[in-house]
Design an enzyme around this catalytic site. Structure first.
Site, PDB file in Angstrom:
ATOM      1  N   GLU A 158       0.824  -1.209   0.000  1.00 41.26           N
ATOM      2  CA  GLU A 158       0.000   0.000   0.000  1.00 41.26           C
ATOM      3  C   GLU A 158       0.863   1.266   0.000  1.00 41.26           C
ATOM      4  O   GLU A 158       0.603   2.229   0.730  1.00 41.26           O
ATOM      5  CB  GLU A 158      -0.958   0.010   1.196  1.00 41.26           C
ATOM      6  N   GLU A 232      -6.539  -7.439  -0.621  1.00 39.17           N
ATOM      7  CA  GLU A 232      -7.114  -7.374   0.717  1.00 39.17           C
ATOM      8  C   GLU A 232      -8.608  -7.101   0.584  1.00 39.17           C
ATOM      9  O   GLU A 232      -9.024  -5.956   0.393  1.00 39.17           O
ATOM     10  CB  GLU A 232      -6.444  -6.289   1.568  1.00 39.17           C
TER      11      GLU A 232
END
Length: 583
Positions: A158, A232
């Site tokens: 991320e 995710e």
């Protein structure tokens, strides 16, 4: 050997269309003797893959020390996954977030006062390259290109939520390749950060927990060709101290999964099985207010903290069965549980008088940070002499994260970073009184710029406006308790103290340590660090894995930081208490 490739529409495995049906399972949050059980239950739910991060801070606790055995035996975990017929998505960071201490970055990086983490700072890149050079060669036999289970490896984590330095990401990818990773690479980002965190030539995936069709359509608009995947898919959430236990309705979560799989996309649940932040390993968030994460990482996942299938497990298996073959048979039964109520802790040892036996102190003009003390987790005890008697005001520039203040061993107050507390008034009884400040690292920040999170007393410490000098800083990581001298007695200590007791069992099984009536501290069973407890909640029990126990006599030790339970009893019960829920 299975080879993962991509075409314009999706993934190919050995030339045939393939879809990841994956779930997060962090080996470092599960007792190693329970890995096989958790992996088997992943396959039985219909998953073909498991995903795991790699915690740099545990594998390389010091620059010259590397650990790849015991509970950190990642090669063994990969072997067990392969034996179960599961593929693996590997996410080695170097930064992992994961609500894990410091996002997985080792604390010794912060001994450099001006280091820039997750950047092209040469000191950071050299440390990353060294870590990959130690970690990746032993993992090469487990790559799919060599017949192993690892189909793909993630670049950073991320990163688009943190920065936009493509050259930094390129260095990470090049380092992975230079150390033998020859399977496909991928990045993951939340949809709004996708372009900032993407890397040309590397598969970009998105993270989200709802509105799957919308987010995947946005991903397709940015990436007209190639596989669609969410690395995710948030099907639960983590908890923080002082809040509620977060849950998500199983039917609603299953509906979101159905919507996602209907698009043909690949998925990795975050989490399939959350596990536990054993010891001192939980992370924290700091968005203008510091919020530490609890010990449990149950995550309201399909497998709960003890590895038992939940209602969500059944609901997800039913959805997966619409799109892929699922092993037959019933849902796995819950594991055996143990109950031992009313364990009396008959021996005690006060922390402050025993501190010198636990670790040597280091003298310096100012308090030293944990990082300067080469300390990862636990506490630091700071001590100095107070010059004059009478009313006084103590001011600390920065408390990281919770400071208990004592004068001549008597508690005079607490300063909490979470409450932005930095000053405390009290009365000094005599000239030369000892000021003791016990500072707890409640978890380094794991997200955002706050990852530069040094611990202890930072900056100036003032007494009535004048800087206090000549300190002793004593690191208390509490990795071993053998040097503590326990004595029997009924007197309740006024300050932090260890309390010890024993109990007998005939056959080990999972259980939960309940500490009703205790205030705040840590607990160990047979030397295994279970984690933190806090009456603030929501979590009110600690998971005890069966392999920690043994037939016969077992030992429980509780470090209570405050007055503690007058009866000094704890209970082992067959159910967890994660607190009141909030959806």
């Amino acid at each position: 050997m299975p080879v993962l490739q991509t075409d314009k529409a999706g993934f190919l495995l050995d030339g045939r269309p393939f879809r990841f049906l994956s779930g997060g399972l962090h080996y470092f949050r599960v007792h190693p003797e329970q890995w096989r059980d958790r992996l088997r239950k992943a396959r039985l739910m219909g998953l073909n893959t498991v995903e795991t991060y790699v915690p740099w801070n545990l594998h390389q606790p010091r620059p010259d020390r590397f650990v790849l055995d015991g509970g950190l035996d990642l090669p063994r975990f990969l072997e067990l996954a392969a034996a179960e017929g599961l593929h693996v998505l590997l996410r080695p960071g170097p930064y992992i977030c994961a609500e894990w201490e410091g996002g997985g970055l080792p604390s010794w990086l912060l001994a450099e006062p001006d280091i820039r983490l997750r950047s092209r700072d040469p000191r950071f890149l050299a440390a990353v390259d060294d870590f990959f050079g130690r970690l990746l060669p032993p993992l090469r036999p487990h790559l799919a290109s060599r017949g192993g289970p690892v189909l793909a490896v993630q670049v950073e984590n991320e990163y688009g939520a943190y920065g936009d330095d493509t050259a930094y990401l390129e260095h990470i990818a090049d380092s992975l390749r230079a150390h033998g990773v020859d399977v496909p690479l991928f990045t993951c980002d939340q949809p709004v950060d996708l372009e900032r965190g993407a890397l040309p030539g590397v598969l970009a995936t998105a993270n989200f927990g709802s509105r799957s069709a919308h987010h995947l359509a946005a991903l397709r608009a940015r990436r007209p060709e190639g596989p669609l995947m969410t690395t995710e898919f948030w099907i639960g959430w983590f908890d923080r101290w002082g809040a509620h236990h977060v849950v998500r309705d199983p039917a609603r979560a299953a509906g979101e999964l159905d919507e996602l799989l209907a698009t043909g996309a690949s998925v990795n649940f975050y989490m399939f099985h959350g596990g536990t932040n054993f010891g001192f390993t939980n992370g924290a968030n700091d968005k203008h207010t510091y919020r530490p994460t609890v010990t449990s990482y149950d995550y309201d996942a399909p497998l709960d903290e003890a590895g038992d299938p939940t209602e969500k497990y059944t609901a997800f298996r039913d959805v997966i069965a619409k799109y892929a073959p699922v092993p037959g048979g019933p849902v796995p039964a819950p594991g055996a549980k143990l109950t031992v109520p009313g364990i009396t802790l008959t021996q005690s040892a006060e922390l402050l008088p025993n501190a010198a036996a636990l670790a040597p102190g280091i003298d310096s003009r100012r308090p030293l940070t944990m990082e300067e003390l080469e300390q990862d987790f636990g506490f630091v005890l700071y001590e100095t002499a107070l010059p004059l008697p009478g009313p006084t005001l103590l001011e600390v520039e920065q408390v990281r994260d919770r400071a208990q203040v004592f004068v001549d061993g008597q508690p005079v107050g607490v300063l909490e970073r979470e409450n932005h507390e930095r000053a405390l008034a009290f009365t000094v009884p005599r000239a030369g009184s000892t000021l003791s400040v016990l500072v707890e690292n409640q978890g380094r920040v794991n997200y955002g710029q706050g990852i530069h999170d040094r611990k202890g007393l930072l900056g100036a410490v003032l007494l009535d406006g004048a800087e206090l000098a000549d300190w002793t800083s004593r690191p208390l990581p509490l990795t071993a308790l053998e040097d503590i001298t326990f004595t029997a007695g009924t007197t309740t200590p006024v300050g932090p103290a260890f309390h010890r007791g024993t109990f007998e069992i005939t056959e080990p099984a999972d259980t939960f340590l309940h500490l009703d009536g205790w205030t705040k501290g840590n607990a160990w069973i047979n030397g295994f660090a279970l984690g933190r407890y806090w009456s603030r909640g929501p979590q009110r029990s600690l998971y005890v894995p069966a392999p920690v126990l043994r037939a016969g006599t077992n030992e429980v030790v509780v470090l209570e930081l405050h007055a503690g339970h007058r009866a000094r009893t704890v209970d082992l019960l067959d159910t967890a208490d994660l607190g009141p829920t909030e959806e």
